[in-house]
Design a protein around this motif. Structure first.
Motif, PDB file in Angstrom:
ATOM      1  N   ALA A   1     -54.277 -90.566  38.584  1.00 52.12           N
ATOM      2  CA  ALA A   1     -55.221 -91.195  37.656  1.00 52.12           C
ATOM      3  C   ALA A   1     -55.141 -90.524  36.287  1.00 52.12           C
ATOM      4  CB  ALA A   1     -56.632 -91.118  38.206  1.00 52.12           C
ATOM      5  N   ALA A   2     -55.060 -89.200  36.244  1.00 53.08           N
ATOM      6  CA  ALA A   2     -54.953 -88.474  34.971  1.00 53.08           C
ATOM      7  C   ALA A   2     -53.650 -88.821  34.260  1.00 53.08           C
ATOM      8  CB  ALA A   2     -55.056 -86.978  35.207  1.00 53.08           C
ATOM      9  N   ARG A   3     -52.590 -88.974  35.021  1.00 50.13           N
ATOM     10  CA  ARG A   3     -51.294 -89.334  34.427  1.00 50.13           C
ATOM     11  C   ARG A   3     -51.348 -90.706  33.772  1.00 50.13           C
ATOM     12  NH1 ARG A   3     -45.886 -90.631  37.796  1.00 50.13           N
ATOM     13  NH2 ARG A   3     -44.591 -91.164  36.030  1.00 50.13           N
ATOM     14  N   TYR A   4     -51.889 -91.698  34.495  1.00 44.29           N
ATOM     15  CA  TYR A   4     -51.979 -93.038  33.923  1.00 44.29           C
ATOM     16  C   TYR A   4     -52.930 -93.083  32.732  1.00 44.29           C
ATOM     17  CZ  TYR A   4     -49.153 -95.100  37.585  1.00 44.29           C
ATOM     18  OH  TYR A   4     -48.105 -95.426  38.402  1.00 44.29           O
ATOM     19  N   LEU A   5     -54.005 -92.317  32.786  1.00 40.95           N
ATOM     20  CA  LEU A   5     -54.926 -92.251  31.647  1.00 40.95           C
ATOM     21  C   LEU A   5     -54.233 -91.644  30.428  1.00 40.95           C
ATOM     22  CD1 LEU A   5     -57.732 -92.615  30.401  1.00 40.95           C
ATOM     23  CD2 LEU A   5     -58.307 -90.346  31.302  1.00 40.95           C
ATOM     24  N   SER A   6     -53.454 -90.590  30.624  1.00 40.88           N
ATOM     25  CA  SER A   6     -52.763 -89.971  29.486  1.00 40.88           C
ATOM     26  C   SER A   6     -51.750 -90.933  28.866  1.00 40.88           C
ATOM     27  CB  SER A   6     -52.094 -88.665  29.895  1.00 40.88           C
ATOM     28  OG  SER A   6     -51.017 -88.894  30.765  1.00 40.88           O
ATOM     29  N   HIS A   7     -51.043 -91.706  29.681  1.00 34.93           N
ATOM     30  CA  HIS A   7     -50.104 -92.702  29.142  1.00 34.93           C
ATOM     31  C   HIS A   7     -50.853 -93.769  28.349  1.00 34.93           C
ATOM     32  CE1 HIS A   7     -46.407 -91.308  30.953  1.00 34.93           C
ATOM     33  NE2 HIS A   7     -47.019 -91.209  32.123  1.00 34.93           N
ATOM     34  N   TYR A   8     -51.971 -94.227  28.876  1.00 33.04           N
ATOM     35  CA  TYR A   8     -52.778 -95.229  28.180  1.00 33.04           C
ATOM     36  C   TYR A   8     -53.279 -94.691  26.840  1.00 33.04           C
ATOM     37  CZ  TYR A   8     -56.603 -98.392  27.125  1.00 33.04           C
ATOM     38  OH  TYR A   8     -57.453 -99.265  26.495  1.00 33.04           O
ATOM     39  N   LEU A   9     -53.760 -93.449  26.843  1.00 27.53           N
ATOM     40  CA  LEU A   9     -54.295 -92.864  25.614  1.00 27.53           C
ATOM     41  C   LEU A   9     -53.220 -92.658  24.560  1.00 27.53           C
ATOM     42  CD1 LEU A   9     -56.827 -90.296  27.075  1.00 27.53           C
ATOM     43  CD2 LEU A   9     -57.339 -92.452  25.935  1.00 27.53           C
ATOM     44  N   LEU A  10     -52.001 -92.348  24.977  1.00 27.12           N
ATOM     45  CA  LEU A  10     -50.912 -92.210  24.013  1.00 27.12           C
ATOM     46  C   LEU A  10     -50.670 -93.520  23.263  1.00 27.12           C
ATOM     47  CD1 LEU A  10     -48.285 -90.059  25.917  1.00 27.12           C
ATOM     48  CD2 LEU A  10     -49.504 -89.441  23.831  1.00 27.12           C
ATOM     49  N   ILE A  11     -50.834 -94.622  23.975  1.00 28.23           N
ATOM     50  CA  ILE A  11     -50.616 -95.934  23.368  1.00 28.23           C
ATOM     51  C   ILE A  11     -51.810 -96.369  22.527  1.00 28.23           C
ATOM     52  CG2 ILE A  11     -50.274 -98.390  23.877  1.00 28.23           C
ATOM     53  CD1 ILE A  11     -48.794 -97.426  26.439  1.00 28.23           C
ATOM     54  N   ARG A  12     -53.027 -96.130  23.014  1.00 29.71           N
ATOM     55  CA  ARG A  12     -54.240 -96.665  22.393  1.00 29.71           C
ATOM     56  C   ARG A  12     -55.125 -95.632  21.708  1.00 29.71           C
ATOM     57  NH1 ARG A  12     -55.793-102.070  23.371  1.00 29.71           N
ATOM     58  NH2 ARG A  12     -57.441-101.198  22.126  1.00 29.71           N
ATOM     59  N   GLN A  13     -54.616 -94.476  21.357  1.00 29.56           N
ATOM     60  CA  GLN A  13     -55.460 -93.403  20.867  1.00 29.56           C
ATOM     61  C   GLN A  13     -56.210 -93.718  19.568  1.00 29.56           C
ATOM     62  OE1 GLN A  13     -53.230 -89.878  20.012  1.00 29.56           O
ATOM     63  NE2 GLN A  13     -51.416 -91.077  19.549  1.00 29.56           N
ATOM     64  N   MET A  14     -55.733 -94.619  18.781  1.00 28.47           N
ATOM     65  CA  MET A  14     -56.417 -94.938  17.528  1.00 28.47           C
ATOM     66  C   MET A  14     -57.736 -95.673  17.759  1.00 28.47           C
ATOM     67  SD  MET A  14     -54.598 -93.443  15.540  1.00 28.47           S
ATOM     68  CE  MET A  14     -54.204 -93.712  13.862  1.00 28.47           C
ATOM     69  N   GLY A  15     -57.936 -96.233  18.926  1.00 32.00           N
ATOM     70  CA  GLY A  15     -59.150 -96.970  19.211  1.00 32.00           C
ATOM     71  C   GLY A  15     -60.298 -96.114  19.707  1.00 32.00           C
ATOM     72  N   PHE A  16     -60.094 -94.804  19.828  1.00 32.09           N
ATOM     73  CA  PHE A  16     -61.128 -93.914  20.342  1.00 32.09           C
ATOM     74  C   PHE A  16     -61.548 -92.915  19.275  1.00 32.09           C
ATOM     75  CE2 PHE A  16     -58.697 -95.258  24.047  1.00 32.09           C
ATOM     76  CZ  PHE A  16     -59.719 -95.738  24.846  1.00 32.09           C
ATOM     77  N   PRO A  17     -62.826 -92.525  19.272  1.00 35.23           N
ATOM     78  CA  PRO A  17     -63.281 -91.548  18.276  1.00 35.23           C
ATOM     79  C   PRO A  17     -62.666 -90.174  18.546  1.00 35.23           C
ATOM     80  CG  PRO A  17     -65.034 -92.032  19.834  1.00 35.23           C
ATOM     81  CD  PRO A  17     -63.902 -92.968  20.133  1.00 35.23           C
ATOM     82  N   ALA A  18     -62.333 -89.475  17.476  1.00 32.78           N
ATOM     83  CA  ALA A  18     -61.745 -88.145  17.602  1.00 32.78           C
ATOM     84  C   ALA A  18     -62.846 -87.098  17.783  1.00 32.78           C
ATOM     85  CB  ALA A  18     -60.921 -87.822  16.364  1.00 32.78           C
ATOM     86  N   ASP A  19     -62.484 -86.023  18.440  1.00 29.83           N
ATOM     87  CA  ASP A  19     -63.344 -84.849  18.598  1.00 29.83           C
ATOM     88  C   ASP A  19     -64.653 -85.121  19.323  1.00 29.83           C
ATOM     89  OD1 ASP A  19     -61.443 -83.238  17.286  1.00 29.83           O
ATOM     90  OD2 ASP A  19     -62.219 -83.892  15.357  1.00 29.83           O
ATOM     91  N   SER A  20     -64.661 -86.054  20.259  1.00 31.52           N
ATOM     92  CA  SER A  20     -65.836 -86.262  21.103  1.00 31.52           C
ATOM     93  C   SER A  20     -65.353 -86.581  22.523  1.00 31.52           C
ATOM     94  CB  SER A  20     -66.715 -87.392  20.577  1.00 31.52           C
ATOM     95  OG  SER A  20     -66.055 -88.621  20.677  1.00 31.52           O
ATOM     96  N   TRP A  21     -66.082 -86.042  23.505  1.00 33.22           N
ATOM     97  CA  TRP A  21     -65.723 -86.259  24.899  1.00 33.22           C
ATOM     98  C   TRP A  21     -66.120 -87.661  25.332  1.00 33.22           C
ATOM     99  CZ3 TRP A  21     -62.597 -83.225  27.544  1.00 33.22           C
ATOM    100  CH2 TRP A  21     -62.435 -81.901  27.127  1.00 33.22           C
ATOM    101  N   GLN A  22     -65.215 -88.330  26.025  1.00 33.63           N
ATOM    102  CA  GLN A  22     -65.437 -89.659  26.581  1.00 33.63           C
ATOM    103  C   GLN A  22     -65.256 -89.554  28.097  1.00 33.63           C
ATOM    104  OE1 GLN A  22     -66.125 -92.339  24.464  1.00 33.63           O
ATOM    105  NE2 GLN A  22     -66.131 -90.787  22.877  1.00 33.63           N
TER     106      GLN A  22
END
Length: 72
Positions: free
Chosen positions: A40-61
């Motif tokens: 699950a962590a691996r797939y989440l990291s791949h997703y975040l690499l692609i979509r990271q601009m859509g999430f706020p920086a410096d805050s835990w989600q």
């Protein structure tokens, strides 16, 4: 041996000059099965690499993941 699995992961994207686009992923609630947690962590990291601009920086989600066997 397939069972229903509940996993919660936390992630934070950092946008600093020292480490641009740095990502941290932590397990908040483990499924009890290391293989499922790591997958699950691996797939989440791949997703975040692609979509990271859509999430706020410096805050835990938090991401909640429910996996269950497919009923045919």
């Amino acid at each position: 041996d397939r069972q229903a699995v509940h996993i919660e992961l936390m992630f934070r994207l950092t946008s600093s000059l020292k480490k641009p686009n740095y990502m941290v992923i932590k397990r908040k609630i483990s499924s009890g099965k290391l293989e499922a947690d790591l997958l699950a962590a691996r797939y989440l990291s791949h997703y975040l690499l692609i979509r990271q601009m859509g999430f706020p920086a410096d805050s835990w989600q938090t991401v909640k993941i429910e996996l269950s066997p497919k009923n045919d």
